[in-house]
Each structure stands twice: as C-alpha cells, then as structure tokens.
Design an enzyme around this catalytic site. Sequence first.
Site, mmCIF file in Angstrom:
data_model
loop_
_atom_site.group_PDB
_atom_site.id
_atom_site.type_symbol
_atom_site.label_atom_id
_atom_site.label_comp_id
_atom_site.label_asym_id
_atom_site.label_seq_id
_atom_site.Cartn_x
_atom_site.Cartn_y
_atom_site.Cartn_z
ATOM 1 N N HIS A 78 5.249 -4.264 -9.526
ATOM 2 C CA HIS A 78 4.105 -3.383 -9.808
ATOM 3 C C HIS A 78 3.994 -3.138 -11.301
ATOM 4 O O HIS A 78 4.856 -2.516 -11.920
ATOM 5 C CB HIS A 78 4.263 -2.053 -9.078
ATOM 6 N N HIS B 112 0.910 -2.289 -14.485
ATOM 7 C CA HIS B 112 -0.401 -2.122 -15.110
ATOM 8 C C HIS B 112 -0.174 -2.432 -16.590
ATOM 9 O O HIS B 112 0.219 -1.553 -17.376
ATOM 10 C CB HIS B 112 -0.917 -0.700 -14.954
ATOM 11 N N GLN C 214 -1.093 -0.289 -19.799
ATOM 12 C CA GLN C 214 -0.492 1.025 -19.999
ATOM 13 C C GLN C 214 0.740 0.978 -20.914
ATOM 14 O O GLN C 214 1.196 2.023 -21.397
ATOM 15 C CB GLN C 214 -0.149 1.646 -18.646
ATOM 16 N N HIS D 205 -7.280 -0.277 -4.431
ATOM 17 C CA HIS D 205 -6.540 0.613 -5.323
ATOM 18 C C HIS D 205 -5.800 1.708 -4.562
ATOM 19 O O HIS D 205 -4.602 1.939 -4.769
ATOM 20 C CB HIS D 205 -7.470 1.256 -6.347
ATOM 21 N N ARG E 233 -8.264 6.712 -1.547
ATOM 22 C CA ARG E 233 -9.269 7.581 -2.156
ATOM 23 C C ARG E 233 -10.308 6.774 -2.935
ATOM 24 O O ARG E 233 -11.415 7.269 -3.181
ATOM 25 C CB ARG E 233 -8.609 8.625 -3.057
ATOM 26 N N HIS F 92 -1.807 1.475 -3.697
ATOM 27 C CA HIS F 92 -1.168 2.760 -3.994
ATOM 28 C C HIS F 92 -1.351 3.671 -2.777
ATOM 29 O O HIS F 92 -2.470 3.825 -2.279
ATOM 30 C CB HIS F 92 -1.870 3.464 -5.168
ATOM 31 N N HIS G 211 4.677 2.934 -4.191
ATOM 32 C CA HIS G 211 5.196 4.292 -4.285
ATOM 33 C C HIS G 211 5.580 4.814 -2.903
ATOM 34 O O HIS G 211 6.753 4.971 -2.621
ATOM 35 C CB HIS G 211 4.235 5.249 -5.004
ATOM 36 N N ASP H 117 5.548 -0.427 -13.454
ATOM 37 C CA ASP H 117 4.330 0.362 -13.316
ATOM 38 C C ASP H 117 3.705 0.697 -14.661
ATOM 39 O O ASP H 117 3.081 -0.145 -15.289
ATOM 40 C CB ASP H 117 4.649 1.605 -12.493
#
Length: 445
Positions: A57, A59, A62, A203, A206, A232, A269, A317
């Site tokens: 995992h 990104h 970031q 993603h 939500r 996620h 997670h 992450d």
Amino acid sequence: MKRLHAELALLPGGFAREVLIAWDEQGRLTEVQPDAARPEGAELIAGLVVPGLPNLHSHAFQRAFAGLTEYRGSTQDSFWTWRDLMYRFAGAITPDELEAIATQLYVEMLRAGYTSVCEFHYVHHDAAGRPYANPAEMSLRLVAAARRAGIGLTMLPVLYQTSGFGAEPPREDQKRFLNDVAGLLRIVEALRAQGVRSGVAPHSLRAVPPAALKDLLDGIAAIDAGAPIHIHVAEQMQEVDDCLAWSGQRPVQWLLDHAPVDERWCLVHATHLDAAEREQAARRGAVIGLAPSTEANLGDGLFDLPAWHGAWGIGSDSHASVDAAEELRLLEYGQRLARQQRNVSVAEAMWSAAVAGGAQAAGRPVAGLAVGQQADFVLLADAMLDGLAPAERLASHVFASHRREAVHEVWVGGRRVVHDGRHAEAEAAERGFLAARARLREALR
C-alpha cells in the site's frame, strides 16, 4: 541462466544453509536447492538472504510532505485534519513532480528491503480537475518512476466519486481524483497495454456508491478476472460510525454482504473489525493490508493481529517511514503493548507472512524463494550480525534497530538494483525529489 550460492537463506520451509539459487532470463527462479555444492561460476554471497517484501500500500505523492504535518493544527488533530493538508499537496502536484517524488520513494523502498510496490493511485487529473490529454498520464509517470528505480509494480487506479456515505457530493479539493467507471477502466487498459500488472481500487465505501462499486467490479472482471482489488475500509472509528448511520452495518460487514470479496481483495487498514467480520473475511480469503507507521502517525488505532487468522501484508502508505523492518517492528511492538507481553510473534514468521500476503495482494509471483517465483531477494550483511544464528540475524534486523544499514544487496527479477547498500540512481533521484518538494512548498505558501 544466472546462479548464486547463498551461505544462509530464508526459504518457505525455514532457514537453510548453502543454498543454490538460479533464475532464467525472465527473472523467474528455476532452482532453489539447500545443502548444495557451489557450482563453478556461481557467485558466493555471505550473509542472510531473505525474500524481498512486497509493499502492498503506497500513495507515492505523499512522500513529499512526510514530516511536514507534525504540528498541532487544531484543538485536536486527527486523520481528518491531516487529510485536509494532504489534499493541498495533491491539488498542487504536477506530472513531472509526481515522477520525481516517486522515483526517490522507490529507490528508498529498495534500499529498505522492499522489492515491489502496490501503488494505490488517485491523483488522475490536472489541477483544475480536467483529464490530461492522456487520461493515464499520472499513472504512467508512476510506471516510469518504478522502471527507473527497478522496483516491481502493481498499479491500482482508484475510483473516487463522492465525499461521504449516501453519495455526498465531492468536495472542491477532491476534483483531481474523480472518475466515472468507464474512465477509470480506460486507465487500467492503458496500463495493461504497457505491460503493467494492474488491478483497481474503489477508494472506500464513503467515496464509491454501491451502484458504481458493482459496475467497477463487473468491468474489471471482464478485463481480468484475477485482477487485484484493494479498498480502504474501517480505518477510522468515524468511518465505522458513519457507515452504521448510513446502512445499519459496519463497513467490512457491508462489504462482505454486498461484494464478492475473495482472495483477490486487499482490505487496507481494516483497523476496526469485530469478531464476526474477522472470521468471515478470513474465510473468504481476503488479505489485510497493514501500514503500522502510517496508522500510528494518523492515530488510527491498532489492528488486533493475533485475532486475525488470515493473510496479511505491510505497506508504507503515506511514507512517514520507508523501512520494511520497521513496519514489522511497529506492528509487533503494538501487540506487546496491548497485551503487556513479549514475543507475540517472531521475526521469521512475520517476514514470511508479510511476503506471502503481499504477493497475494500484488497479484504477482513474488511469494518468496521458491521455483516459479520471481527472483526478488535481499542480502542482509551487517558486521554487527556476524556470529549470530540465522533466526537471531533476522530478529536483530527487525527488532533491534541501531540505525545501521543491514540491507546490503537487492535483486528484483534477478537484476541487482542495490549493490553494497547503494542504488545507481540515488543521487539523481534525491536531487529531483528535493527540487520537486521545494517547488510544492513554495506553491502552497
């Protein structure tokens, strides 16, 4: 045919001595033979050879603001206040900057013992939210970075449509992420045309309404029925509470009831599971994707590893840390703190589990030192490990860090990409990264 002779190696069955390792031109292992005589021409390597860890995992962008959010920004900082700062970086980054940041990150991963990465990528469009002339532009920049660094890659283009449960409209600062299902699948096809192993990543519950989730799963199944699917889920208690308010179910339970969760799935997670969710997810064969340094940095909570009886792996992450051994150390030390006991798990078992679970999540043959798998492995060779038994060497690397560089050599697909602790692209990658970060910081002032 390439061959080397390892003094010590961690094989699927445990530690072994005098191991002959051979691979073909495609970088696939053709022979892994313990207690073997060293053939003429085979390179001798002293130290402990372990399978490279998949980073399940990431990104990549970031990495540019790791360490820049460690100040009190509100009365009580949380994941959600951190996310607002992260969105500012996501809104400013250019394709050139993304490639530079990712190249540095992937070099760091290799030097830390990771040999492949699953890139959970959602910054698709330009700063105004418009698709680039090539809608896969940003994804292909990550591919270019991975190829330059020499790390194995699974690309996971992310579907992002809403800002909250119940199809809440997206926020203005999410405009670079948004896609319809057809557009997202076109990015997948563009990656596959470049020979890149690709899956999809809704993603989160939500951010992807139920109808779009179904369409995405149907679409990727038509392209590749075995493609990895990452999501996620249940990272924060607010997410659990919001899902309960929306559906009457906890997020993992909703997912298990409404999606064909199986061994293709990685539940990233999954910090807040109850016993029923754990039992069902394990029975369905899903992998839990853990990122202990990020989960600690964001105050997510602690995954109950001993209660989980399925596959799991690790990732970096948000890249608060890029250190494979440290992720395992944090994961296990968290269990010690929660249970007030020592050695809840041991280094050999954790390393092997993270390799197996990471390979499953990546959808690539990177499951360790076995015939048919890719020749992805790491040599741990620090003078401070000399004289120790194999299990003690690995345990010292994982649990007794003293800021030394034990990762001495790294092979990916049979190609040596780190030699004597050094990567050929390290200096150029660092320059590119520092320039990109400086530009981003200036743009955000």
